[in-house]
Design a protein around this motif. Sequence first.
Motif, PDB file in Angstrom:
ATOM      1  N   ASP A  42       0.844  -1.186   0.000  1.00  0.00           N
ATOM      2  CA  ASP A  42       0.000   0.000   0.000  1.00  0.00           C
ATOM      3  C   ASP A  42       0.882   1.239   0.000  1.00  0.00           C
ATOM      4  O   ASP A  42       2.010   1.216   0.510  1.00  0.00           O
ATOM      5  CB  ASP A  42      -0.908   0.026   1.224  1.00  0.00           C
ATOM      6  N   GLU A  72       0.600   5.416   0.932  1.00  0.00           N
ATOM      7  CA  GLU A  72      -0.135   6.559   1.463  1.00  0.00           C
ATOM      8  C   GLU A  72       0.629   7.819   1.079  1.00  0.00           C
ATOM      9  O   GLU A  72       1.830   7.941   1.361  1.00  0.00           O
ATOM     10  CB  GLU A  72      -0.251   6.463   2.984  1.00  0.00           C
ATOM     11  N   ARG A  73      -0.044   8.755   0.411  1.00  0.00           N
ATOM     12  CA  ARG A  73       0.573  10.029   0.064  1.00  0.00           C
ATOM     13  C   ARG A  73       0.058  11.088   1.023  1.00  0.00           C
ATOM     14  O   ARG A  73      -1.135  11.208   1.251  1.00  0.00           O
ATOM     15  CB  ARG A  73       0.237  10.439  -1.363  1.00  0.00           C
ATOM     16  N   MET A  74       0.988  11.862   1.573  1.00  0.00           N
ATOM     17  CA  MET A  74       0.633  12.959   2.460  1.00  0.00           C
ATOM     18  C   MET A  74       1.277  14.235   1.921  1.00  0.00           C
ATOM     19  O   MET A  74       2.448  14.227   1.564  1.00  0.00           O
ATOM     20  CB  MET A  74       1.156  12.708   3.875  1.00  0.00           C
ATOM     21  N   TYR A 124       5.625  10.005   0.920  1.00  0.00           N
ATOM     22  CA  TYR A 124       5.006   8.708   0.648  1.00  0.00           C
ATOM     23  C   TYR A 124       5.376   7.712   1.738  1.00  0.00           C
ATOM     24  O   TYR A 124       6.534   7.640   2.157  1.00  0.00           O
ATOM     25  CB  TYR A 124       5.464   8.168  -0.708  1.00  0.00           C
ATOM     26  N   PHE A 165      -0.305   8.455  11.694  1.00  0.00           N
ATOM     27  CA  PHE A 165      -0.742   7.482  10.690  1.00  0.00           C
ATOM     28  C   PHE A 165      -0.127   6.113  10.960  1.00  0.00           C
ATOM     29  O   PHE A 165      -0.828   5.098  10.968  1.00  0.00           O
ATOM     30  CB  PHE A 165      -0.370   7.954   9.280  1.00  0.00           C
ATOM     31  N   LYS A 183      -2.164   2.589  12.342  1.00  0.00           N
ATOM     32  CA  LYS A 183      -2.183   1.361  11.546  1.00  0.00           C
ATOM     33  C   LYS A 183      -1.243   0.291  12.094  1.00  0.00           C
ATOM     34  O   LYS A 183      -1.110  -0.772  11.508  1.00  0.00           O
ATOM     35  CB  LYS A 183      -1.813   1.677  10.104  1.00  0.00           C
TER      36      LYS A 183
END
Length: 82
Positions: free
Chosen positions: A2, A4-6, A16, A39, A43
């Motif tokens: 996976d 995740e872009r922030m 990323y 984040f 998770k």
Amino acid sequence: MDIERMSLGPLGTNCYLVYDNQQALIIDPGGESAKIIHFLSEKNIEPLAILLTHGHFDHIGAVDDLRKYYKVEVYIHKLEAS
């Protein structure tokens, strides 16, 4: 896997988080380390390292905080290391 872009830091630089099996690489943490930590904690993901594409200020803003918090290595091309 996976991703995740922030959008982080004063310029909204893309950071990323590439993760799989509760392990991640943090790429270009431009700022706002608390958002990244939140984040990953939410998770239950453990970062393995921080990767930098280059050393401009907008890509490295959260490096020191994250390196100290997670005790991980930081990797960057040798020509950008200074």
